[in-house]
Write an enzyme that holds these catalytic residues in place. Structure first.
Site, PDB file in Angstrom:
ATOM      1  N   ASP A  99     -10.980  42.738 -23.641  1.00  0.00           N
ATOM      2  CA  ASP A  99     -11.023  41.373 -24.080  1.00  0.00           C
ATOM      3  C   ASP A  99     -11.201  40.876 -22.363  1.00  0.00           C
ATOM      4  O   ASP A  99     -10.973  41.699 -21.462  1.00  0.00           O
ATOM      5  CB  ASP A  99     -10.670  40.277 -25.018  1.00  0.00           C
ATOM      6  CG  ASP A  99     -11.122  40.037 -25.818  1.00  0.00           C
ATOM      7  OD1 ASP A  99     -11.828  39.662 -26.845  1.00  0.00           O
ATOM      8  OD2 ASP A  99     -11.692  38.499 -24.808  1.00  0.00           O
ATOM      9  N   HIS A 146     -10.316  33.768 -24.062  1.00  0.00           N
ATOM     10  CA  HIS A 146     -10.942  34.027 -25.468  1.00  0.00           C
ATOM     11  C   HIS A 146      -9.464  35.361 -25.625  1.00  0.00           C
ATOM     12  O   HIS A 146      -9.626  35.013 -27.541  1.00  0.00           O
ATOM     13  CB  HIS A 146     -12.036  34.468 -24.700  1.00  0.00           C
ATOM     14  CG  HIS A 146     -13.024  35.129 -25.917  1.00  0.00           C
ATOM     15  ND1 HIS A 146     -13.333  36.746 -26.383  1.00  0.00           N
ATOM     16  CD2 HIS A 146     -14.344  34.897 -26.229  1.00  0.00           C
ATOM     17  CE1 HIS A 146     -13.828  37.475 -27.039  1.00  0.00           C
ATOM     18  NE2 HIS A 146     -14.717  36.230 -27.425  1.00  0.00           N
ATOM     19  N   SER A 152     -16.313  36.667 -32.594  1.00  0.00           N
ATOM     20  CA  SER A 152     -15.629  37.200 -31.949  1.00  0.00           C
ATOM     21  C   SER A 152     -13.438  36.494 -32.418  1.00  0.00           C
ATOM     22  O   SER A 152     -13.265  37.177 -32.272  1.00  0.00           O
ATOM     23  CB  SER A 152     -14.941  36.036 -30.891  1.00  0.00           C
ATOM     24  OG  SER A 152     -16.162  37.127 -29.797  1.00  0.00           O
TER      25      SER A 152
END
Ligand SMILES: *[C@@H]1O[C@H](CO)[C@@H](O)[C@H](O)[C@H]1NC(C)=O
Ligand SMILES: *[C@@H]1O[C@H](CO)[C@@H](O)[C@H](O)[C@H]1NC(C)=O
Ligand SMILES: *[C@@H]1O[C@H](CO)[C@@H](O)[C@H](O)[C@H]1NC(C)=O
Ligand SMILES: *[C@@H]1O[C@H](CO)[C@@H](O)[C@H](O)[C@H]1NC(C)=O
Ligand SMILES: *[C@@H]1O[C@H](CO)[C@@H](O)[C@H](O)[C@H]1NC(C)=O
Ligand SMILES: *[C@@H]1O[C@H](CO)[C@@H](O)[C@H](O)[C@H]1NC(C)=O
Ligand SMILES: *[C@@H]1O[C@H](CO)[C@@H](O)[C@H](O)[C@H]1NC(C)=O
Ligand SMILES: *[C@@H]1O[C@H](CO)[C@@H](O)[C@H](O)[C@H]1NC(C)=O
Ligand SMILES: *[C@@H]1O[C@H](CO)[C@@H](O)[C@H](O)[C@H]1NC(C)=O
Length: 730
Positions: A144, A200, A519
């Site tokens: 990620d 994220h 996600s």
């Protein structure tokens, strides 16, 4: 199609898509002749004297003249599979594609990136039984944007030493340091360290494996204890996105993660379009992970709600759709005439009772010209400054903010609530029309928007409209997505450097944030998979996936109900039941190889990919792609408006009680007959396998394109449920 840049889905992508794409085009005017290509060469040869890097080098030497080779080679994949990435032109690419040992050559694309009430909603409360010793030996690989290592969610209090099997490194760069929670860190070209500057990666990592932290909320909203699905597991970070994620980096991360010894790989990235399996780096990387017993979980993508928008298509991937949880963020709008409306947003500004003037503007009326106040009322400072804008589109609201508007009311019903630090909300279209009529009907229209409240949503779980849908555009016989999991308004840890609101202007140091996207759904499933693995360390990736898929809870409808299972897969994850599936549909590497043969890859290719002798030539016509032992059944009907019949083979393995008898039940559907042979399966021991056939026959004269039913095997204790989907090809 242009590559996409700089898009963190859960903040800005949907709300501001036109603005972001506008910027993308500007970035894209670079030199496009030489590109990074991935040269995939399948399994590593078993010959100990083989040197992948020198082989890659000599292959490049044959196509690149002069002494430029060193600058052209980007990365070598050599730990878990074979291949490399290099900067090539079209001619060089073609030459390489024809060389011995090359499976596929494809351009390296860039990917979009796509608390915790959700675990309680799913039935995995804090007090749950845990296989702690095993759980703390589990390593979850996170590919990620990196991680914020100092986040409280990754403290290592009470965790024992690093598991002995771990072969990875802490090479986070900069001032990045690991502990007994974050045990591995690597970063790839395009970054300078493994630190997360976008939020994220930190968010997903804390959903899957974050520690328990009390008293966390978002500006007083949704306060409680935050934790990941497997709080004792270890985390290994592979930073491939900064913030865009390059294919060649993703493959390098798989190459490392597999060799380092991770147990579960969680991928929160999604391609925009589905591509052929052997040209899809996520499919390739996860195939080699599967060979080593590692399950890869991937978000379905955020390109819904239209059909066939899913890009996670390979049968060995676990593809996750996003569903809602029973917590919703709403806020109140009070007009000058006293009328009150309920809208959606996560708005953290308390109102002081002042009502602000409303003006109407919309980006749609700008005719693409976002620089001219005559064409675009939204950017007319005199008009919007200090006011709340009423806009049919979020882009209008965003433009108005930049020109001094104080808040916005948007015509948009969306299942997520956007984060805002202003008096702003989304209204459904009926209410929007009412507010618009009020605005036009009075000389001084005014409104007040209150700080958000948290309310219970009794319609959950529903599939989010943004969640990418099936059917599978590449292998239609394989149902995708596989499963649904919470992905709307999820509170989890964050990078303090990340953008902190959807309206992207106000920035504040945030340790925790609320976000939406597949996600956020993906790490929930990775967490459950790790939880199941902590009790059943000997189960294959397919067995874990089957256990989770056959024990789901129903999903309560979708944004596009016609798509049913193609929106939510086999249902919503049900962590506790997944430990006790009764029967599993297992799939071996050989089964996947057979499927690749049946799919149309020849012996040579299948041998290269798998590193094993293939038997494509022995493939009998009786077993086709649909017969791979998937825990969901799809029957394709090729000729519409005719009678049809189809047959699917499956084999189940007993993991319940040694002596047990299972009976098949089919949920009936009108005009279609579904028969299971035999109807009864008797087991005498654990791990015993039994096979059966499902026969479907249907009548003509139906123009419906999809029918769904389900097969349930029950022994009175376990209910092993699989969707049966009959899909007409038009
Ligand atoms: C490490 O560096 C980052 C910036 O790159 C900074 O924000 C952070 O506070 C530093 N952490 C430590 C522990 O020095
Ligand atoms: C798991 O994958 C999901 C979606 O693909 C991603 O959003 C999330 O960050 C990943 N989590 C971890 C722990 O890698
Ligand atoms: C309320 O807030 C607005 C804008 O922040 C400000 O202009 C106004 O004076 C405030 N009113 C009161 C009564 O504090
Ligand atoms: C937009 O409007 C400005 C100001 O009127 C003008 O200069 C510009 O050329 C326009 N752009 C387009 C694409 O029409
Ligand atoms: C609001 O959106 C709906 C569809 O989402 C649309 O039908 C309606 O016309 C819109 N209202 C206005 C005033 O544009
Ligand atoms: C499904 O949603 C409806 C409202 O749309 C609600 O009344 C019902 O309780 C929900 N069912 C489940 C099983 O949650
Ligand atoms: C498989 O196909 C490739 C070309 O795609 C060809 O070079 C090779 O000879 C084929 N192998 C077999 C066994 O037919
Ligand atoms: C299973 O049943 C058989 C006979 O029906 C019996 O001999 C055997 O002991 C049973 N096994 C278990 C584990 O109960
Ligand atoms: C199929 O389509 C025709 C017209 O296209 C329609 O008249 C008929 O009612 C449809 N049948 C079913 C079963 O939906």
């Amino acid at each position: 199609m242009a590559k996409h840049h700089v898009v963190l889905f859960f903040f800005v992508y949907l709300v501001l898509s036109s603005i972001i794409c506008y910027m993308c085009d500007a970035i894209e005017n670079g030199d496009e002749t030489d590109k990074v290509y991935i040269v995939y060469m399948g399994s590593l040869p078993k010959d100990a004297s083989y040197s992948p890097t020198s082989h890659h080098f000599s292959m490049l030497q044959q196509v690149v003249y002069g002494n430029d080779v060193e600058n052209r080679l980007v990365q070598s994949y050599k730990r878990s599979f074979n291949g490399f990435s290099a900067i090539l032109n079209d001619q060089q690419r073609e030459k390489l594609a024809g060389m011995k040992g090359v499976v596929s050559v494809f351009p390296s694309q860039e990917y979009h990136l796509q608390t915790t009430r959700s675990w309680d909603f799913l039935g995995l409360p804090q007090s749950i039984k845990r296989g702690k010793t095993v759980e703390s030996d589990l390593v979850i690989g996170i590919i990620d944007t990196g991680i914020w290592p100092e986040s409280q969610s990754f403290n290592d209090k009470g965790l024992g030493p690093i598991p002995k099997k771990w072969r990875g490194l802490c090479a986070g760069g900069g001032n990045f340091s690991c502990n007994n929670k974050i045990i591995g860190a690597r970063w790839y070209p395009g970054s300078v360290d493994a630190r997360d500057h976008f939020g994220h990666g930190t968010h997903v990592a804390s959903i899957v494996g974050g520690r328990r932290i009390n008293g966390v909320g978002y500006h007083g909203l949704a306060k409680g204890t935050i934790r990941g699905g497997v709080p004792s597991s270890r985390i290994a970070v592979y930073k491939v996105c900064n913030p865009n994620c390059r294919d060649d980096n993703i493959l390098a991360a798989f190459d490392d993660a597999i060799a380092d010894g991770v147990d579960i790989i969680n991928l929160s990235l999604a391609n925009v379009n589905a591509v052929e399996i052997l040209k899809d780096p996520l499919a390739i990387g996860s195939f080699h992970a599967m060979e080593k017993g590692i399950l890869t979980v991937q978000g379905a993508g955020n390109n819904g709600p239209n059909p066939s928008t899913i890009s996670s298509v390979a049968p060995w991937l676990f593809s996750v759709a996003a569903t809602t949880i029973d917590r919703q963020f709403i806020d109140k709008l009070i007009l000058g005439n006293g009328k009150t409306f309920i809208g959606k947003s996560i708005n953290i500004v308390p109102s002081n009772g002042t009502k602000f003037p409303i003006v109407v503007c919309s980006a749609m009326t700008c005719h693409g010209n976002y620089t001219s106040p005559e064409k675009c009322r939204c950017i007319d400072k005199k008009l919007v400054k200090g006011k709340i804008v009423l806009s049919v589109d979020a882009t209008g609201g965003y433009l108005a903010y930049q020109h001094g508007a104080i808040g916005s009311i948007i015509n948009f019903t969306y299942d997520r609530s956007f984060i805002t630090h202003r008096p702003s909300l989304d209204l459904n279209s009926e209410d929007f029309d009412r507010v618009q009529s009020y605005t036009y009907s009075t000389k001084y229209p005014v409104a007040e928007i209150l700080k958000s409240d948290v309310v219970q949503d009794t319609t959950a779980p529903k599939v989010a409209s943004f969640s990418s849908r099936g059917p599978n555009p590449i292998v239609p016989e394989i149902m995708k997505p596989d499963i649904g999991a919470p992905g709307v308004n999820i509170l989890a840890a964050y990078s303090p450097n990340g953008p902190s609101s959807d309206d992207a202007i106000f920035n504040a140091y945030e340790k925790y944030i609320i976000a939406s996207g597949t996600s956020m759904a993906c790490p929930h499933v990775a967490g459950v998979a790790a939880y199941v693995k902590s009790f059943h360390p000997d189960w294959s990736p397919a067995a874990i996936k089957s256990a989770i898929m056959t024990t789901t809870k129903p999903v309560n409808g979708t944004y596009n109900d016609m798509l049913g299972e193609f929106a939510y897969g086999s249902g919503n994850i049900n962590p506790q039941q997944a430990l006790h599936p009764g029967l599993i549909y297992d799939i071996t590497k050989q089964d996947y190889m057979q499927m690749l043969c049946n799919f149309g890859y020849n012996d040579t290719k299948v041998e290269q990919i798998s590193g094993e002798k293939s038997s494509c030539h022995k493939a009998s016509n009786r077993y086709l792609v649909k017969d791979i032992n998937y825990p969901a059944l799809v029957i394709l009907v090729r000729r519409p408006h005719k009678r049809f019949s189809g047959k699917i083979h499956r084999t189940v393995t007993n993991v319940g009680s040694p002596n047990s008898t299972y009976t098949a039940t089919i949920i009936p559907i009108p005009k279609i007959k579904i028969k299971v042979v035999p109807k009864l399966l008797s087991f005498k021991s654990l791990h015993e396998k039994q096979s059966f056939v499902v026969i479907v026959t249907g009548g003509a004269n139906s123009n419906q394109t999809m029918f769904s039913s389900s097969l349930v095997w029950s022994d009175g204790t376990h209910n092993v449920k699989s969707p049966i989907i009959i899909k007409r090809l038009s």
